[in-house]
Scaffold this motif. Structure first.
Motif, PDB file in Angstrom:
ATOM      1  N   GLN A   5      87.800  17.182  46.854  1.00 50.01           N
ATOM      2  CA  GLN A   5      88.162  15.874  46.308  1.00 50.01           C
ATOM      3  C   GLN A   5      89.103  16.090  45.130  1.00 50.01           C
ATOM      4  N   THR A  47      90.865  12.165  39.933  1.00 48.95           N
ATOM      5  CA  THR A  47      91.480  10.842  39.960  1.00 48.95           C
ATOM      6  C   THR A  47      92.897  10.843  39.409  1.00 48.95           C
ATOM      7  N   GLU A  92      78.328  10.303  35.614  1.00 49.81           N
ATOM      8  CA  GLU A  92      78.937   9.230  36.404  1.00 49.81           C
ATOM      9  C   GLU A  92      79.853   9.794  37.482  1.00 49.81           C
ATOM     10  N   VAL A  93      80.727  10.720  37.088  1.00 47.13           N
ATOM     11  CA  VAL A  93      81.673  11.299  38.044  1.00 47.13           C
ATOM     12  C   VAL A  93      80.941  12.105  39.104  1.00 47.13           C
ATOM     13  N   GLY A 107      77.956  11.801  40.263  1.00 47.44           N
ATOM     14  CA  GLY A 107      77.308  10.926  41.226  1.00 47.44           C
ATOM     15  C   GLY A 107      78.283  10.385  42.257  1.00 47.44           C
ATOM     16  N   ARG A 108      79.467   9.967  41.788  1.00 45.79           N
ATOM     17  CA  ARG A 108      80.474   9.449  42.721  1.00 45.79           C
ATOM     18  C   ARG A 108      80.972  10.534  43.676  1.00 45.79           C
ATOM     19  N   GLU A 112      78.344  11.135  46.425  1.00 48.05           N
ATOM     20  CA  GLU A 112      78.316  10.021  47.379  1.00 48.05           C
ATOM     21  C   GLU A 112      79.535  10.071  48.304  1.00 48.05           C
ATOM     22  N   SER A 113      80.689  10.398  47.753  1.00 50.32           N
ATOM     23  CA  SER A 113      81.902  10.463  48.567  1.00 50.32           C
ATOM     24  C   SER A 113      81.841  11.602  49.576  1.00 50.32           C
ATOM     25  N   THR A 147      79.503  10.430  52.472  1.00 51.59           N
ATOM     26  CA  THR A 147      79.631   9.055  52.969  1.00 51.59           C
ATOM     27  C   THR A 147      79.324   8.946  54.456  1.00 51.59           C
ATOM     28  N   GLY A 162      73.554  14.931  40.295  1.00 53.00           N
ATOM     29  CA  GLY A 162      74.204  14.176  41.357  1.00 53.00           C
ATOM     30  C   GLY A 162      73.614  14.495  42.722  1.00 53.00           C
ATOM     31  N   THR A 173      81.120  20.912  41.291  1.00 51.45           N
ATOM     32  CA  THR A 173      81.712  19.801  40.531  1.00 51.45           C
ATOM     33  C   THR A 173      82.019  20.312  39.131  1.00 51.45           C
TER      34      THR A 173
END
Length: 381
Positions: free
Chosen positions: A14, A17, A111-112, A114-115, A118-119, A122, A144, A194
């Protein structure tokens, strides 16, 4: 019945951002260092403020990693996209010259993270037997990985393991642990890295080694699986890890008030070079091979701790440019993403049609200790 080989496969990454050219990042870091020092010193005159700004920019451009070897880096934090210090999440340098304290950085990391989990999952319908979370840039519990498993209702099916705080070499013990879990009967181990390295910058630290660290490291996230399987992937043949003598303080990584602070000696490439010959002899022997054959035929996935690491080791081992191309390419396109970097190199080697199936891959990474970690892999078709 012959067992299937242990393969690393299913690589997914990933992108952070926010992506920026290294030249733009150097300008931002120079501005941040100037803003931090202005807040600390509060000079009276505009002339003094301008002189201080010029001095800090000169330092960053002198000691920072240049654009000739790193072209771009990524970050999950949008602070790096502007210089309105009053609306920063972390780098509110008009109030906090070092950036906001570690607690706020940890909340953002959570926060990051966790996202990201999830991504990555998915489209995953079946619970994986094991998820191993690897990081050295953030610690939040539940992690996460644990939140994902709880959210999906996988708690009775999926074992979560945390492999934390090892630094840049952590992918090596991760795959070694995964291989052990396969021997214990697990069908598959998912490894997820991560790393939010940029979250820990301290603009009030102007020492040359800190400027190197701040302009070298980047954010990265990647997932892959380790299982006994057939098909494309990287087959695990041997692993080795050792601590080089008399190098304890060459690289350090600790939690400070303003995030995690790293120290990095200029002698690290020298220490690695001095220990590498016997290390590679033992790694090759673990798979019934010789180091000389590896120097001639293998591709080398060297963790790009920095340009000097790759260049000096390639010269020391007599490697051709093509043998270290993947490491140089990842450093150029992403920077150093700590433990997520080497898996990106593996992914690049798997995707490279010029690297034929059957090619041996020598993986090397380094971290605090000073730890030298290696794995011998083979590209499977």
């Amino acid at each position: 019945m012959t067992q299937l080989p242990i393969l690393l496969q299913g690589f997914q990454n990933q992108s952070p951002t926010h992506q920026a050219a290294q030249g733009d990042i150097l300008e931002w870091i120079a501005a941040a260092h100037a803003r931090a020092e202005l807040t600390l010193q509060r000079p009276d005159s505009e002339e003094a403020r301008e002189a201080l700004t010029r001095k800090l920019k000169k330092l960053v451009l002198r000691f920072g990693c240049s654009t000739d070897r790193i072209s771009a880096r990524g970050a999950f934090l949008d602070d790096f996209t502007h210089t309105d210090w009053d609306r920063m999440r972390i780098f509110r340098l008009n109030e906090f010259p070092s950036g906001r304290p570690c607690g706020e950085r940890s909340r953002f990391y959570g926060e990051v993270c966790g996202r990201v989990f999830e991504s990555f999952y998915t489209d995953e319908l079946e619970p994986p037997p094991v998820i191993m979370h690897v990081t050295c840039t953030g610690y939040v519990s539940p992690s996460g990985a644990q939140r994902l498993v709880a959210h999906r209702g996988w708690g009775r099916s999926t074992e979560v393991i945390h492999a934390y705080h090892m630094g840049c070499y952590a992918a090596m013990p991760a795959i070694r642990l995964a291989a052990g879990l396969l021997e214990r009967g697990k069908a598959r181990v998912d490894v997820v890295h991560t790393e939010l390295c940029t979250l820990h910058m301290d603009p009030a630290q102007h020492q040359p080694e800190q400027l190197v660290v701040q302009t070298l490291f980047a954010d990265g996230a990647i997932r892959y699986s380790v299982s006994r399987a057939e098909g494309p992937g990287l087959e695990l043949l041997a692993t080795r890890e050792e601590i080089a003598p008399e190098t304890t303080d060459a690289m350090t990584w600790m939690v400070s008030d303003s995030g995690m602070q790293m120290t990095l000696s200029r002698k690290v490439p020298d220490y690695i070079r001095a220990a590498l010959g016997p290390f590679l002899d033992d790694l090759a022997a673990g798979a019934g091979r010789t180091a000389g054959a590896l120097f001639r035929d293998a591709v080398f996935a060297i963790h790009p701790g920095g340009p000097r690491i790759i260049d000096e080791l390639a010269e020391h081992l007599g490697l051709r440019p093509a043998q270290v191309e993947a490491s140089n390419a990842i450093l150029r396109d992403h920077g150093n993403m700590s433990s997520a970097t080497l898996p990106h190199v593996w992914q690049a080697i798997l995707a490279d049609a010029a690297v034929a199936p059957g090619t041996l891959v020598v993986s090397l990474a380094f971290g605090p200790g000073l730890t030298i970690a290696g794995a011998l892999l083979r590209k499977a078709g």
